[in-house]
Design a protein around this motif. Structure first.
Motif, PDB file in Angstrom:
ATOM      1  N   GLY A   1       0.813  -1.214   0.000  1.00  0.00           N
ATOM      2  CA  GLY A   1       0.000   0.000   0.000  1.00  0.00           C
ATOM      3  C   GLY A   1       0.838   1.251   0.000  1.00  0.00           C
ATOM      4  N   LEU A   2       0.896   1.888   1.121  1.00  0.00           N
ATOM      5  CA  LEU A   2       1.517   3.199   1.257  1.00  0.00           C
ATOM      6  C   LEU A   2       3.005   3.200   0.880  1.00  0.00           C
ATOM      7  CD1 LEU A   2       0.676   6.045   2.069  1.00  0.00           C
ATOM      8  CD2 LEU A   2       1.402   5.537   4.384  1.00  0.00           C
ATOM      9  N   ASN A   3       3.731   2.193   1.337  1.00  0.00           N
ATOM     10  CA  ASN A   3       5.163   2.130   1.057  1.00  0.00           C
ATOM     11  C   ASN A   3       5.466   1.991  -0.429  1.00  0.00           C
ATOM     12  OD1 ASN A   3       5.760   2.443   3.724  1.00  0.00           O
ATOM     13  ND2 ASN A   3       6.224   0.287   4.098  1.00  0.00           N
ATOM     14  N   MET A   4       4.621   1.217  -1.134  1.00  0.00           N
ATOM     15  CA  MET A   4       4.808   1.031  -2.566  1.00  0.00           C
ATOM     16  C   MET A   4       4.666   2.368  -3.279  1.00  0.00           C
ATOM     17  SD  MET A   4       5.690  -1.149  -4.670  1.00  0.00           S
ATOM     18  CE  MET A   4       5.948  -0.919  -6.399  1.00  0.00           C
ATOM     19  N   CYS A   5       3.666   3.152  -2.908  1.00  0.00           N
ATOM     20  CA  CYS A   5       3.455   4.457  -3.525  1.00  0.00           C
ATOM     21  C   CYS A   5       4.660   5.361  -3.278  1.00  0.00           C
ATOM     22  CB  CYS A   5       2.207   5.141  -2.967  1.00  0.00           C
ATOM     23  SG  CYS A   5       0.696   4.434  -3.633  1.00  0.00           S
ATOM     24  N   LYS A   6       5.146   5.333  -2.055  1.00  0.00           N
ATOM     25  CA  LYS A   6       6.297   6.151  -1.679  1.00  0.00           C
ATOM     26  C   LYS A   6       7.526   5.746  -2.500  1.00  0.00           C
ATOM     27  CE  LYS A   6       8.694   8.797   1.397  1.00  0.00           C
ATOM     28  NZ  LYS A   6       9.571   9.369   0.392  1.00  0.00           N
ATOM     29  N   ALA A   7       7.742   4.429  -2.639  1.00  0.00           N
ATOM     30  CA  ALA A   7       8.892   3.923  -3.398  1.00  0.00           C
ATOM     31  C   ALA A   7       8.804   4.366  -4.857  1.00  0.00           C
ATOM     32  CB  ALA A   7       8.952   2.411  -3.308  1.00  0.00           C
ATOM     33  N   LEU A   8       7.593   4.283  -5.403  1.00  0.00           N
ATOM     34  CA  LEU A   8       7.371   4.675  -6.792  1.00  0.00           C
ATOM     35  C   LEU A   8       7.613   6.180  -6.966  1.00  0.00           C
ATOM     36  CD1 LEU A   8       6.644   3.188  -9.325  1.00  0.00           C
ATOM     37  CD2 LEU A   8       4.235   3.732  -8.925  1.00  0.00           C
ATOM     38  N   GLU A   9       7.092   6.968  -6.031  1.00  0.00           N
ATOM     39  CA  GLU A   9       7.288   8.419  -6.066  1.00  0.00           C
ATOM     40  C   GLU A   9       8.777   8.756  -6.037  1.00  0.00           C
ATOM     41  OE1 GLU A   9       5.423  10.874  -3.042  1.00  0.00           O
ATOM     42  OE2 GLU A   9       3.480  10.008  -3.600  1.00  0.00           O
ATOM     43  N   ASP A  10       9.522   8.085  -5.153  1.00  0.00           N
ATOM     44  CA  ASP A  10      10.950   8.332  -5.026  1.00  0.00           C
ATOM     45  C   ASP A  10      11.685   7.981  -6.322  1.00  0.00           C
ATOM     46  OD1 ASP A  10      10.528   9.175  -2.457  1.00  0.00           O
ATOM     47  OD2 ASP A  10      11.315   7.359  -1.502  1.00  0.00           O
ATOM     48  N   LEU A  11      11.295   6.862  -6.919  1.00  0.00           N
ATOM     49  CA  LEU A  11      11.916   6.414  -8.158  1.00  0.00           C
ATOM     50  C   LEU A  11      11.695   7.440  -9.268  1.00  0.00           C
ATOM     51  CD1 LEU A  11      13.450   3.987  -9.348  1.00  0.00           C
ATOM     52  CD2 LEU A  11      11.241   3.108 -10.109  1.00  0.00           C
ATOM     53  N   VAL A  12      10.464   7.887  -9.397  1.00  0.00           N
ATOM     54  CA  VAL A  12      10.132   8.888 -10.412  1.00  0.00           C
ATOM     55  C   VAL A  12      10.919  10.177 -10.151  1.00  0.00           C
ATOM     56  CG1 VAL A  12       8.297  10.387 -11.294  1.00  0.00           C
ATOM     57  CG2 VAL A  12       7.873   7.945 -10.980  1.00  0.00           C
ATOM     58  N   ARG A  13      10.918  10.607  -8.892  1.00  0.00           N
ATOM     59  CA  ARG A  13      11.620  11.845  -8.531  1.00  0.00           C
ATOM     60  C   ARG A  13      13.110  11.729  -8.864  1.00  0.00           C
ATOM     61  NH1 ARG A  13      11.125  12.098  -3.181  1.00  0.00           N
ATOM     62  NH2 ARG A  13       8.915  12.523  -3.354  1.00  0.00           N
ATOM     63  N   ASP A  14      13.712  10.566  -8.559  1.00  0.00           N
ATOM     64  CA  ASP A  14      15.132  10.364  -8.825  1.00  0.00           C
ATOM     65  C   ASP A  14      15.445  10.395 -10.317  1.00  0.00           C
ATOM     66  OD1 ASP A  14      15.527  10.161  -6.124  1.00  0.00           O
ATOM     67  OD2 ASP A  14      15.850   7.990  -6.115  1.00  0.00           O
ATOM     68  N   SER A  15      14.605   9.764 -11.133  1.00  0.00           N
ATOM     69  CA  SER A  15      14.893   9.741 -12.566  1.00  0.00           C
ATOM     70  C   SER A  15      14.680  11.123 -13.184  1.00  0.00           C
ATOM     71  CB  SER A  15      14.101   8.665 -13.299  1.00  0.00           C
ATOM     72  OG  SER A  15      12.737   8.843 -13.101  1.00  0.00           O
ATOM     73  N   ILE A  16      13.715  11.873 -12.687  1.00  0.00           N
ATOM     74  CA  ILE A  16      13.518  13.242 -13.167  1.00  0.00           C
ATOM     75  C   ILE A  16      14.737  14.079 -12.785  1.00  0.00           C
ATOM     76  CG2 ILE A  16      12.205  15.378 -12.819  1.00  0.00           C
ATOM     77  CD1 ILE A  16       9.679  13.588 -12.610  1.00  0.00           C
ATOM     78  N   ALA A  17      15.191  13.935 -11.544  1.00  0.00           N
ATOM     79  CA  ALA A  17      16.346  14.687 -11.058  1.00  0.00           C
ATOM     80  C   ALA A  17      17.587  14.369 -11.878  1.00  0.00           C
ATOM     81  CB  ALA A  17      16.589  14.381  -9.586  1.00  0.00           C
ATOM     82  N   GLU A  18      17.756  13.092 -12.226  1.00  0.00           N
ATOM     83  CA  GLU A  18      18.917  12.672 -13.011  1.00  0.00           C
ATOM     84  C   GLU A  18      18.889  13.309 -14.396  1.00  0.00           C
ATOM     85  OE1 GLU A  18      20.489   8.500 -14.652  1.00  0.00           O
ATOM     86  OE2 GLU A  18      19.818   8.423 -12.560  1.00  0.00           O
ATOM     87  N   GLY A  19      17.731  13.290 -15.029  1.00  0.00           N
ATOM     88  CA  GLY A  19      17.578  13.899 -16.350  1.00  0.00           C
ATOM     89  C   GLY A  19      17.824  15.391 -16.294  1.00  0.00           C
TER      90      GLY A  19
END
Length: 73
Positions: A1-19
């Motif tokens: 539930g909640l942790n999965m959403c957080k992990a996904l958000e972090d992943l998206v944020r990291d890839s945006i930051a990298e780009g």
């Protein structure tokens, strides 16, 4: 539930930051060049100083500067 959403958000944020970081580095380089060209145009710095700041020899710098001013008209 909640942790999965957080992990996904972090992943998206990291890839945006990298780009952004890659684009940012290129953007910074262009911005610095542009600033130096402007300072040169206004007579604030010499071609030698401008070349040194960009890590070029004076001849290379002047070629780049000429291309830039041709491109912007």
């Amino acid at each position: 539930g909640l942790n999965m959403c957080k992990a996904l958000e972090d992943l998206v944020r990291d890839s945006i930051a990298e780009g952004r970081a890659q684009g940012y580095a290129e953007g910074m380089e262009k911005g610095i060049e542009k600033t130096i060209f402007s300072l040169r145009k206004d007579g604030h710095i010499s071609a030698e100083m401008a070349a040194e700041k960009l890590g070029l020899c004076t001849k290379e710098y002047l070629e780049k500067e000429n291309e830039y001013f041709k491109a912007i008209g």
